[in-house]
Design a protein around this motif. Structure first.
Motif, short mmCIF file in Angstrom:
data_model
loop_
_atom_site.label_atom_id
_atom_site.label_comp_id
_atom_site.label_asym_id
_atom_site.label_seq_id
_atom_site.Cartn_x
_atom_site.Cartn_y
_atom_site.Cartn_z
N GLN A 70 51.12 -37.83 122.40
CA GLN A 70 51.74 -38.99 121.78
C GLN A 70 53.18 -38.72 121.39
OE1 GLN A 70 48.01 -39.85 119.13
NE2 GLN A 70 49.36 -41.64 119.01
N ILE A 71 53.41 -37.54 120.84
CA ILE A 71 54.78 -37.19 120.43
C ILE A 71 55.69 -37.16 121.65
CG2 ILE A 71 56.20 -35.34 119.47
CD1 ILE A 71 53.78 -34.53 117.77
N ILE A 72 55.26 -36.49 122.70
CA ILE A 72 56.09 -36.37 123.91
C ILE A 72 56.32 -37.74 124.54
CG2 ILE A 72 56.14 -35.43 126.26
CD1 ILE A 72 54.60 -32.99 125.11
N GLY A 73 55.28 -38.58 124.59
CA GLY A 73 55.44 -39.92 125.15
C GLY A 73 56.43 -40.75 124.37
N THR A 74 56.37 -40.67 123.04
CA THR A 74 57.29 -41.44 122.19
C THR A 74 58.72 -40.98 122.39
OG1 THR A 74 55.53 -41.73 120.55
CG2 THR A 74 57.79 -42.09 119.82
N ILE A 75 58.93 -39.67 122.42
CA ILE A 75 60.28 -39.14 122.60
C ILE A 75 60.82 -39.49 123.99
CG2 ILE A 75 61.58 -36.98 122.87
CD1 ILE A 75 61.20 -37.85 119.98
N LEU A 76 59.94 -39.51 125.01
CA LEU A 76 60.39 -39.89 126.34
C LEU A 76 60.86 -41.34 126.37
CD1 LEU A 76 57.78 -38.16 128.69
CD2 LEU A 76 60.23 -37.66 128.52
N ILE A 77 60.14 -42.24 125.69
CA ILE A 77 60.58 -43.63 125.62
C ILE A 77 61.97 -43.72 125.01
CG2 ILE A 77 60.14 -45.84 124.47
CD1 ILE A 77 57.14 -45.24 124.72
N GLU A 78 62.17 -43.01 123.91
CA GLU A 78 63.47 -43.06 123.22
C GLU A 78 64.55 -42.36 124.04
OE1 GLU A 78 61.67 -43.30 118.71
OE2 GLU A 78 62.03 -41.35 119.64
N ALA A 79 64.20 -41.28 124.73
CA ALA A 79 65.18 -40.58 125.55
C ALA A 79 65.63 -41.46 126.73
CB ALA A 79 64.59 -39.27 126.07
N PHE A 80 64.70 -42.15 127.37
CA PHE A 80 65.08 -43.07 128.45
C PHE A 80 65.97 -44.18 127.92
CE2 PHE A 80 61.38 -41.41 130.96
CZ PHE A 80 62.13 -41.01 132.07
N ALA A 81 65.70 -44.66 126.70
CA ALA A 81 66.54 -45.69 126.10
C ALA A 81 67.95 -45.16 125.86
CB ALA A 81 65.93 -46.17 124.79
N VAL A 82 68.07 -43.93 125.35
CA VAL A 82 69.39 -43.33 125.13
C VAL A 82 70.13 -43.18 126.46
CG1 VAL A 82 70.58 -41.21 124.44
CG2 VAL A 82 68.76 -42.15 123.00
N LEU A 83 69.42 -42.73 127.48
CA LEU A 83 70.04 -42.61 128.79
C LEU A 83 70.52 -43.97 129.30
CD1 LEU A 83 70.72 -40.69 131.13
CD2 LEU A 83 68.44 -41.13 132.05
N GLY A 84 69.71 -45.01 129.08
CA GLY A 84 70.12 -46.35 129.47
C GLY A 84 71.34 -46.82 128.72
N ILE A 85 71.39 -46.55 127.42
CA ILE A 85 72.56 -46.91 126.62
C ILE A 85 73.81 -46.24 127.17
CG2 ILE A 85 73.62 -46.62 124.34
CD1 ILE A 85 70.74 -46.92 123.19
N PHE A 86 73.69 -44.97 127.52
CA PHE A 86 74.83 -44.21 128.06
C PHE A 86 75.30 -44.80 129.39
CE2 PHE A 86 76.04 -40.71 130.97
CZ PHE A 86 77.23 -40.32 130.37
N VAL A 87 74.38 -45.04 130.30
CA VAL A 87 74.74 -45.55 131.62
C VAL A 87 75.37 -46.93 131.51
CG1 VAL A 87 73.81 -46.34 133.84
CG2 VAL A 87 73.03 -44.18 132.85
N LEU A 88 74.77 -47.81 130.72
CA LEU A 88 75.27 -49.17 130.61
C LEU A 88 76.62 -49.22 129.91
CD1 LEU A 88 71.87 -50.78 129.63
CD2 LEU A 88 73.16 -51.27 131.73
#
Length: 466
Positions: free
Chosen positions: A128-146
């Motif tokens: 659960q911890i890893i899944g949650t952090i992955l969701i937030e990490a993908f969001a951060v990556l999306g923020i950076f790219v956009l």
């Protein structure tokens, strides 16, 4: 202010006065040493922002974190997706069930689906911890790219600095907890950046807008006004640009978007059609306006002003201290202060928009208009938020934090472009923004709880039970 990686036409360069260099790929804006430094620092800032998420996850696993309350139920259902249990077709139950008297779930199971693979691969709470952090990490990556697509490395650095502040406001304990009101904050920032991109004609972002928006609204109905409101604005702007001939045909992208929506909504549609009794969507519609006490317009304006317009805005300690219960409800700013502060924010947005429009800065104007739409949608959403005579539970209003971040990001983005045009851009600004990101990320390395679903004191008891 085009990015250094952007190919432009020679007439565009001549019209804007942009210095160019001819490469094998075409004509590109020439890049100074400061541009190259900003580009390198933006990648460093991204790595630092992602690193403190990883540290939070490792620390939680090392501390023996266990899910409590809603997080535990979410963990069970996430394991059901790939673990042979009953396949979830809906999201968690909603607090609206308590106030309306009609049992409802959040619209869809995409949150469970996103956590399913990590929950199956890693034993115990670690998945659960890893899944949650992955969701937030993908969001951060999306923020950076956009942000890079909209304003190059300067805007990417600014967005990452503000993202780091938002993460610091949440605290490391909140970042690792799989709980929709908190876990969706970074994905919602990403969604609004997608809406900004679509509104300026970045057609490639349209399927992503549909996908991220579906994930958010299925997971938490608190975004039931915000997501459609912002998405409709972005689509309307896209259609307007298409009619004016500013876009080439995007028929293929449109079909991909439709496919994304259909695929992501299959599970709740199956439950609606084939489930026992009334489907969940029918119950949600039937429950609208049934019994819940919601914030009045006065309190809605005060609540929005509390986070969007009055210091410390979305920064710490607001996440832990705003919307605390009191004898007569939540302590909110006075109506006069709320109206004054929101009026100042609205005036600033209008002034910046007019300046950007006059200067022909379509990207900044679109970002500022998106922020204005978001503020209006926030007041409407607050007015629909369930409450009690003792106040509103803080997690019902957590969406205000990413709203506040984006509003000030849009204003600061215009300031960056204005400074770049009129003064060639502050040469030390990339270093300053990267430093802010690094310092705030370091501050967030320590274990702090700024508002988890269950008090930290219950963790030891739950650990013993497990």
């Amino acid at each position: 202010m085009p990015s250094g990686d952007q190919v432009i036409s020679l007439p565009e360069a001549e019209a804007s006065g942009t210095p160019v260099e001819v490469t094998g790929d075409g004509v590109r804006p020439s890049r100074s040493d400061a541009d190259r430094l900003g580009e390198r620092l933006s990648w460093v800032a991204l790595a630092v922002t992602l690193l403190h998420l990883v540290v939070a996850a490792v620390r939680a696993i090392a501390r023996g974190w266990v899910p409590v309350g809603d997080a535990a139920t979410i963990g069970v259902r996430a394991r059901d997706v790939l673990g042979g249990g009953e396949l979830p077709l809906l999201g968690p139950s909603t607090t609206s069930s308590w106030t309306s008297g009609i049992y409802q779930n959040h619209p869809g199971p995409l949150f469970y689906d996103a956590l399913a693979a990590p929950a199956a691969l890693f034993p115990g709470p670690a998945g659960q911890i890893i899944g949650t952090i992955l969701i937030e990490a993908f969001a951060v990556l999306g923020i950076f790219v956009l942000a890079r697509r909209r304003g190059g490395s300067s805007l990417a650095l600014l967005a990452l600095a503000m993202t780091a502040v938002l993460c610091w406001s949440m605290g490391s304990a909140v970042l690792v907890e799989p709980w929709p009101p908190n876990t969706l904050l970074l994905p919602f920032v990403c969604f609004v950046l997608l809406a900004w991109s679509v509104s300026v004609g970045d057609v490639a972002c349209l399927p992503w807008l549909a996908g991220v928006g579906s994930f958010i609204i299925q997971t938490n109905m608190s975004y039931g006004v915000l997501v459609p409101f912002v998405a409709v604005y972005a689509l309307a702007e896209l259609v307007r640009r298409g009619r004016r001939g500013e876009l080439r045909s995007f028929r293929r992208t449109g079909w991909v978007t439709v496919a994304v929506v259909v695929i992501l909504w299959i599970q709740p549609l199956v439950e609606q059609v084939a489930g026992k009794g009334d489907g969940n969507m029918s119950r949600i519609v039937r429950g609208l306006g049934e019994g819940p006490m919601t914030l009045n317009w006065r309190s809605s304006l005060q609540a929005v002003a509390e986070v969007v317009a009055i210091p410390p805005w979305w920064a710490r300690p607001s996440f832990a201290e705003d919307f605390r219960f009191g004898l007569t409800g939540n302590p909110l700013p006075s109506l006069g202060l709320a109206l004054l502060s929101l009026g100042l924010v609205a005036g600033l947005l209008v002034w910046c928009w007019r300046q950007a429009h006059r200067d022909g800065d379509a990207a900044s104007a679109a970002g500022l208009m998106t922020a204005a739409v978001l503020v209006v949608a926030s007041v409407v959403t607050a007015n629909q938020t369930p409450t009690t005579g003792q106040g509103t539970v803080a997690y019902q209003l957590r969406w205000l934090w990413p709203v506040a971040m984006f509003v000030w990001l849009a204003v600061a983005s215009f300031g960056l472009r204005l400074a770049a045009r009129r003064a060639g851009g502050p040469r030390r600004l990339p270093v300053l923004l990267a430093s802010v990101t690094a310092v705030v990320a370091i501050l967030n390395l320590s274990w702090t709880s700024q508002g988890t679903t269950a008090p930290q004191a219950t963790m030891a008891v739950a650990r013993d039970v497990v």
